[in-house]
Design a protein around this motif. Structure first.
Motif, PDB file in Angstrom:
ATOM      1  N   ALA A 155       4.587  32.126  48.462  1.00 33.32           N
ATOM      2  CA  ALA A 155       5.911  32.246  49.075  1.00 33.32           C
ATOM      3  C   ALA A 155       6.754  33.277  48.344  1.00 33.32           C
ATOM      4  O   ALA A 155       7.488  34.058  48.965  1.00 33.32           O
ATOM      5  CB  ALA A 155       6.608  30.886  49.071  1.00 33.32           C
ATOM      6  N   LYS A 156       6.645  33.315  47.029  1.00 31.20           N
ATOM      7  CA  LYS A 156       7.398  34.306  46.243  1.00 31.20           C
ATOM      8  C   LYS A 156       6.910  35.724  46.530  1.00 31.20           C
ATOM      9  O   LYS A 156       7.705  36.662  46.611  1.00 31.20           O
ATOM     10  CB  LYS A 156       7.271  33.994  44.755  1.00 31.20           C
ATOM     11  N   GLU A 157       5.603  35.885  46.673  1.00 33.77           N
ATOM     12  CA  GLU A 157       5.061  37.208  46.965  1.00 33.77           C
ATOM     13  C   GLU A 157       5.499  37.679  48.348  1.00 33.77           C
ATOM     14  O   GLU A 157       5.860  38.848  48.534  1.00 33.77           O
ATOM     15  CB  GLU A 157       3.533  37.183  46.880  1.00 33.77           C
ATOM     16  N   ILE A 158       5.483  36.784  49.311  1.00 31.28           N
ATOM     17  CA  ILE A 158       5.928  37.130  50.661  1.00 31.28           C
ATOM     18  C   ILE A 158       7.405  37.521  50.636  1.00 31.28           C
ATOM     19  O   ILE A 158       7.808  38.493  51.272  1.00 31.28           O
ATOM     20  CB  ILE A 158       5.678  35.958  51.614  1.00 31.28           C
ATOM     21  N   VAL A 207       3.977  39.563  57.667  1.00 30.41           N
ATOM     22  CA  VAL A 207       3.893  38.114  57.515  1.00 30.41           C
ATOM     23  C   VAL A 207       5.286  37.539  57.271  1.00 30.41           C
ATOM     24  O   VAL A 207       5.682  36.531  57.868  1.00 30.41           O
ATOM     25  CB  VAL A 207       2.950  37.733  56.355  1.00 30.41           C
ATOM     26  N   ALA A 208       6.038  38.194  56.411  1.00 31.32           N
ATOM     27  CA  ALA A 208       7.378  37.720  56.066  1.00 31.32           C
ATOM     28  C   ALA A 208       8.297  37.658  57.272  1.00 31.32           C
ATOM     29  O   ALA A 208       9.175  36.792  57.353  1.00 31.32           O
ATOM     30  CB  ALA A 208       7.987  38.619  54.985  1.00 31.32           C
ATOM     31  N   HIS A 209       8.094  38.556  58.219  1.00 30.07           N
ATOM     32  CA  HIS A 209       8.954  38.616  59.394  1.00 30.07           C
ATOM     33  C   HIS A 209       8.346  37.926  60.614  1.00 30.07           C
ATOM     34  O   HIS A 209       8.858  38.054  61.722  1.00 30.07           O
ATOM     35  CB  HIS A 209       9.301  40.067  59.721  1.00 30.07           C
ATOM     36  N   GLY A 210       7.271  37.211  60.417  1.00 34.96           N
ATOM     37  CA  GLY A 210       6.722  36.397  61.493  1.00 34.96           C
ATOM     38  C   GLY A 210       5.876  37.129  62.496  1.00 34.96           C
ATOM     39  O   GLY A 210       5.449  36.540  63.486  1.00 34.96           O
ATOM     40  N   VAL A 211       5.619  38.406  62.287  1.00 34.09           N
ATOM     41  CA  VAL A 211       4.742  39.135  63.204  1.00 34.09           C
ATOM     42  C   VAL A 211       3.314  38.617  63.056  1.00 34.09           C
ATOM     43  O   VAL A 211       2.600  38.421  64.037  1.00 34.09           O
ATOM     44  CB  VAL A 211       4.811  40.647  62.921  1.00 34.09           C
ATOM     45  N   VAL A 212       2.910  38.398  61.822  1.00 32.97           N
ATOM     46  CA  VAL A 212       1.600  37.816  61.521  1.00 32.97           C
ATOM     47  C   VAL A 212       1.820  36.397  61.000  1.00 32.97           C
ATOM     48  O   VAL A 212       2.517  36.197  60.012  1.00 32.97           O
ATOM     49  CB  VAL A 212       0.834  38.649  60.474  1.00 32.97           C
TER      50      VAL A 212
END
Length: 235
Positions: A155-158, A207-212
């Motif tokens: 979660a921190k990396e994202i 990933v962070a923005h919900g695309v993946v």
């Protein structure tokens, strides 16, 4: 392990601005508001804003909320729970109010040693019953629970890569590729994107923005399963 995603990217690739709201008429009350604000957390779940955190370890919990697909919205400005018990007026305000896909949840974060106090444990049980009557789940977590969550490092990396820019057109191309190739994991998408270090950073930003959308186990790696790829993220 629970699946998660974050909110979608905007067209503006500049780092987002977050509004800080403060009510000068708000008075200290029972619960988290009795302590001073220690830091502000920039959330993109819901309207972009800065949420006030009153203990430093609350930042780790907020980071987990940002990375949890079940979480649609969260805030530290929760409503007061008030009720009468044995002739006394009880007021309680949780540290976090969370809107999840399965319903609302109130969370109280405590230090690990304080949870052992019998009086506090009994009080939390009573509060849990009152919340349940309103259709709200109530959870008490310790600082050790938060620090030991296996999703925290990922979660921190994202969160770190959340503002990393990606090329125009990449989202549509990636979603089109995923619709036909059905990638099994992040490694498949990374290879399609060229396999470079910068491509990995762009992928984690998506990933962070919900695309993946991914299924996160104990770490973020090329083996992390991909659940879906979508243009709009959570929105």
């Amino acid at each position: 392990m629970r699946k998660f995603t974050l909110s979608p990217a905007s067209e503006d690739k500049r780092p987002p601005r977050f509004a800080i709201t403060k009510d000068p008429n708000k008075k200290a009350i029972t619960g988290q508001q009795n302590t001073s604000v220690m830091s502000f957390f920039p959330t993109i779940k819901g309207d972009k804003r800065m949420e006030a955190l009153r203990h430093y370890f609350h930042c780790d919990f907020a980071t987990l909320l940002e990375a949890d697909a079940e979480v649609l919205y969260w805030t530290t400005e929760a409503q007061m729970l008030e009720f009468e018990h044995e002739g006394k007026q009880v007021k309680f305000k949780p540290n976090f109010h969370i809107e999840e896909r399965r319903g609302p949840r109130a969370v109280r974060l405590v230090s690990s040693h304080s949870l052992a106090r019998q009086r506090q444990t009994e009080r939390h049980g009573l509060i849990r019953e009152k919340y349940a009557a309103q259709g709200v789940a109530f959870t008490v977590l310790t600082d050790e629970d938060v620090a030991g969550d296996p999703r925290l490092d990922a979660a921190k990396e994202i969160f770190y890569y959340r503002c990393w820019p990606w090329p125009d057109g990449l989202v549509l191309d990636l979603v089109s590729f995923a619709a036909t190739a059905h990638p099994k994991n992040l490694g498949d998408l990374h290879v399609w994107m060229g396999g470079s270090r910068n491509a990995w950073a762009q992928l984690i930003a998506l990933v962070a923005h919900g695309v993946v959308e991914i299924d996160l186990n104990s770490e973020l790696s090329p083996d992390t399963p991909v659940i879906s790829c979508k243009v709009g993220g959570l929105h």
